[in-house]
Write an enzyme that holds these catalytic residues in place. Structure first.
Site, mmCIF file in Angstrom:
data_model
loop_
_atom_site.group_PDB
_atom_site.id
_atom_site.type_symbol
_atom_site.label_atom_id
_atom_site.label_comp_id
_atom_site.label_asym_id
_atom_site.label_seq_id
_atom_site.Cartn_x
_atom_site.Cartn_y
_atom_site.Cartn_z
ATOM 1 N N ASP A 299 0.862 -1.172 0.000
ATOM 2 C CA ASP A 299 0.000 0.000 0.000
ATOM 3 C C ASP A 299 0.907 1.234 0.000
ATOM 4 O O ASP A 299 2.121 1.146 0.171
ATOM 5 C CB ASP A 299 -0.954 -0.031 1.204
ATOM 6 C CG ASP A 299 -2.180 0.809 0.965
ATOM 7 O OD1 ASP A 299 -3.217 0.566 1.613
ATOM 8 O OD2 ASP A 299 -2.117 1.717 0.103
HETATM 9 C C1 GLC Z 1 -4.286 4.212 -0.268
HETATM 10 C C2 GLC Z 1 -5.227 3.092 0.138
HETATM 11 C C3 GLC Z 1 -5.336 1.997 -0.888
HETATM 12 C C4 GLC Z 1 -5.187 2.586 -2.272
HETATM 13 C C5 GLC Z 1 -3.760 3.097 -2.398
HETATM 14 C C6 GLC Z 1 -3.504 3.763 -3.754
HETATM 15 O O1 GLC Z 1 -3.524 4.613 0.829
HETATM 16 O O2 GLC Z 1 -4.983 2.462 1.380
HETATM 17 O O3 GLC Z 1 -6.614 1.366 -0.709
HETATM 18 O O4 GLC Z 1 -5.431 1.597 -3.257
HETATM 19 O O5 GLC Z 1 -3.411 3.990 -1.341
HETATM 20 O O6 GLC Z 1 -4.251 4.925 -3.854
#
Ligand code: GLC
Length: 742
Positions: A299
């Site tokens: 993430d």
């Molecule tokens: C965010 C979220 C995740 C998302 C990623 C890209 O922090 O936790 O669900 O897909 O970053 O935006």
């Protein structure tokens, strides 16, 4: 396109196209490096390309960068930040996405030594240009086909803008509505989340994730993120083994079986080890046990966060821990790029570990066809507004996702209702209907509840809209006007709820009470004593126990997407009947959380152990939902009183539509194991089925119970346990017991 790439891609496509003149082709193909030859196996192409890459190129391949508002016509301004050798980018913001994506891809394919195409990802969670209801709302329709079709629509719109990969479906298990991301889940039942995870992966990826109209899916956030302590985001989770294996892991396992291309590691620390450095989860379970061969992406900054979480000593240590645990692609923080070479040189990270991660990235790109078709072809959907068909589809989804929680008969609004007071801060709110992660959905295109009602009111019926107060904050100047409108109305529709940013990521709330001064508005309007319908536009269950006894009806409209207004209007006016059933338990009060249908029995019965200041039951149970007809349920019948492993037990339940309108009945099949070596939930959902019944029609719902599939429960290590003894089957408010024999 440079001469080299024209030659290689035209020959590659010629070879792939198997044009006439085999001899010429074989000579041309032989001239290509193996990784450029579509006639060779992916394994062979990966091996060849990997062997050609420098360490720096490999580490760039393991980096995913955001692109922000980069100008497609001036990428040079961001040259180092958006290097053409990066493995992937996150896009999705500007409408210039298509041009930006093509510009970045052209640099990667034509402007680098090996011409490795990049992957372009976005958070296409519940729609891209046409916004569908939240996943939590979609789950309330209890129809995998609806979820699959919604993902298919989103994939087509996203692909048309050049997005190859979506960070969805989110399949976290959550029973704490204080956590804003409950909005993104498919509800609290692991079995349902597993079914919908499969439907979403199938919808996003279609028959081939690289085909036009498809995108690669991403199961997130692996794993246990939804158990964030206190519902606070980005915090740690304490999950006992049986709970992890029974509630949190099954939707991921189902999604892997469905062929999801990627998995995203999460932010949370699981029992002391952050999931983005969790070798057991990422390698021993995901790859060794489940056989997942795709890419694991962290993430956003989750690798860097290992330091703050108290797990990594520094950034280099964080990079090593994540890579060695099984995270292939480092999203955003750049730690693999910054420290990878030194980690390999020092031996802390074997080059083989880097190569394994790079090989998975390359494999994904070959399988998506990006080497043959690196550029997104323009389609009628590129840059287009939502089509009438797409709008109709999300309107149908919204109407089926909404849940009528209470109705004293005020709904559907009678033809004698000639004067409607439409009150509350959500009555004319556009963005709130789209909810969080609304991508390219445009509030200005989103019809409000007020507009939709006005467009559908019978001639002669008037509607006066008064907000009364703001969604959040202390603006209450309009309450008097709202009450005045209520007093002279035949019916009041009171639209309450949340701003779109009040749910989703980093949107935890300490209280589920309605924000701002909405409760005051609601109480003041209720005093007017007119037939009142509350419409809730929220991303979570909210606290309405003070409202329920004072109003006639409550409709959970959720954040229903681009056509939510129309759906609300049709349900209120009776042009269609509500059919949604809660996929999440609705608490009476914040203090009752966690409360859900899988609670295990307390040591004592009755009020002993209950909150002494509150009813012990939730305000509305999991699976609750009303329509505009009634159903009678017959006895729960079992084909035989016993079953063994390897056998199946047939169960039947007859349901009759005893009302005057057609209606949808959804039957939930729960099992209860009253005496087990590991205590079990009071109810475990193991099957569900919905059907439309005409007035007077009787339908027999049938289910074949398989002891191994439906009755076994996981031990602390995830091993299935099937024990002899009594099992209670629950469905349609009925129950029947049978024995599992050894
Ligand atoms: C965010 C979220 C995740 C998302 C990623 C890209 O922090 O936790 O669900 O897909 O970053 O935006």
């Amino acid at each position: 396109m440079s001469v080299r790439s024209v030659a290689s891609s035209s020959v590659a496509s010629a070879v792939a196209g198997r044009l006439a003149g085999g001899a010429v082709l074989s000579a041309m193909a032989a001239a290509l490096p193996p990784y450029r030859r579509a006639d060779l196996s992916v394994d062979a192409r990966v091996a060849d390309l990997l062997g050609r890459m420098t360490l720096a190129e490999k580490l760039d391949q393991l980096h995913q960068s955001g692109v922000g508002d980069a100008n497609p016509h001036n990428l040079a301004a961001r040259a180092d930040e958006l290097r053409p050798t990066y493995g992937a980018f996150i896009v999705g913001g500007p409408a210039t996405l298509f041009a930006l994506r093509e510009a970045l891809q052209r640099r990667a394919v034509e402007g680098t030594r090996l011409g490795i195409p990049a992957l372009f990802a976005a958070d296409v969670i519940h729609g891209y240009r046409t916004i569908a209801p939240l996943p939590l709302a979609q789950a309330c329709a209890w129809d995998p086909a609806l979820v699959r079709a919604g993902a298919r629509l989103a994939a087509a719109e996203a692909r048309a803008q050049g997005i190859d990969w979506t960070f969805a479906p989110m399949v976290d298990h959550c029973v704490d509505p204080r956590w804003g991301r409950i909005a993104e889940t498919f509800g609290e039942a692991p079995h349902a989340a597993s079914v919908f995870a499969v439907a979403a992966v199938e919808g996003f990826q279609g028959d081939a994730p690289g085909a036009p109209g498809s995108v690669a899916a991403c199961l997130k956030h692996y794993a246990g993120y939804g158990a964030s302590e206190g519902g606070r985001d980005y915090t740690y989770t304490e999950i006992a083994g049986p709970t992890l294996w029974r509630d949190h892991l099954p939707p991921f396992a189902a999604g892997v079986r469905a062929g999801a291309c990627t998995v995203m590691s999460a932010f949370n620390d699981l029992n002391g080890v952050p999931t983005s450095a969790h070798h057991f989860l990422l390698t021993e379970v995901l790859r060794a046990q489940w056989g997942f061969g795709g890419v694991v992406v962290s993430d956003w900054n989750a690798v860097l966060q290992l330091v703050r979480q108290g797990h990594a000593a520094d950034e280099a240590d964080a990079a090593a821990r994540a890579l060695l645990a099984g995270v292939d692609l480092d999203m955003a923080d750049g730690l693999y790029r910054a420290h990878g070479a030194a980690l390999v040189a020092s031996g802390r990270v074997p080059l083989a570990a880097v190569d394994a991660a790079v090989a998975r990235m390359l494999r994904l790109k070959f399988e998506l066809g990006l080497f043959e078709q690196p550029y997104a072809g323009r389609t009628p959907l590129t840059g287009a507004a939502p089509t009438p068909e797409a709008l109709a589809q999300v309107e149908e989804m919204a109407a089926r996702a909404m849940v009528l929680l209470q109705n004293d008969g005020v709904l559907p609004l009678a033809p004698t209702v000639r004067r409607i007071a439409l009150l509350g801060p959500l009555a004319e709110h556009r963005a709130a209907l789209l909810g969080s992660w609304a991508q390219q959905g445009r509030p200005e295109e989103t019809e409000t509840i007020a507009e939709a009602l006005r467009a559908r009111l019978p001639a002669g019926t008037t509607l006066e809209a008064v907000a009364g107060c703001s969604v959040a904050g202390d603006e209450i100047g309009g309450i008097a006007a709202a009450v005045a409108a209520a007093r002279v109305a035949d019916a009041v529709v009171l639209c309450l709820g949340e701003e779109p940013w009040m749910s989703g990521e980093n949107a935890s709330r300490s209280s589920l009470r309605l924000p701002g001064r909405q409760e005051e508005l609601a109480l003041a309007v209720a005093v007017a004593g007119r037939p009142t319908v509350v419409v809730l536009v929220t991303g979570r269950p909210v606290e309405i126990q003070m409202l329920v006894p004072r109003v006639g009806a409550v409709l959970a409209a959720w954040q229903g997407g681009t056509r939510a207004g129309a759906a609300v209007a049709d349900l209120l006016l009776g042009r269609r009947a509500p059919e949604g059933r809660l996929a999440v338990t609705w608490p009476r009060a914040t203090g009752q959380v966690p409360i859900h249908h899988q609670l295990r029995p307390r040591a004592r019965a009755g009020r002993e152990g209950a909150y002494q200041d509150l009813e012990d039951s939730p305000l509305f149970e999991f699976g609750h939902g009303l329509g505009y007809t009634t159903f009678a349920h017959g006895e729960l019948r079992l084909a035989q009183p016993t079953v063994r492993a390897g056998e199946t037990l047939a169960a039947e339940l007859a349901v009759t539509n005893t009302g005057a309108r057609a209606g949808v009945e959804t039957i939930f099949w729960f099992v209860r194991d009253p005496a087990a070596s590991l205590t079990q939930p009071g109810r475990r959902l193991r099957h569900f089925e919905r059907a439309v019944l005409a007035p007077g029609e009787t339908r027999v719902f049938r289910w074949e119970i398989s002891p191994e599939r439906d009755l076994a429960f996981p031990d602390a290590d995830g091993r299935p346990v099937l024990e002899p003894g009594e099992i209670v089957l629950l469905a349609g408010g009925r129950s029947a017991s049978f024995q599992v024999q050894p």
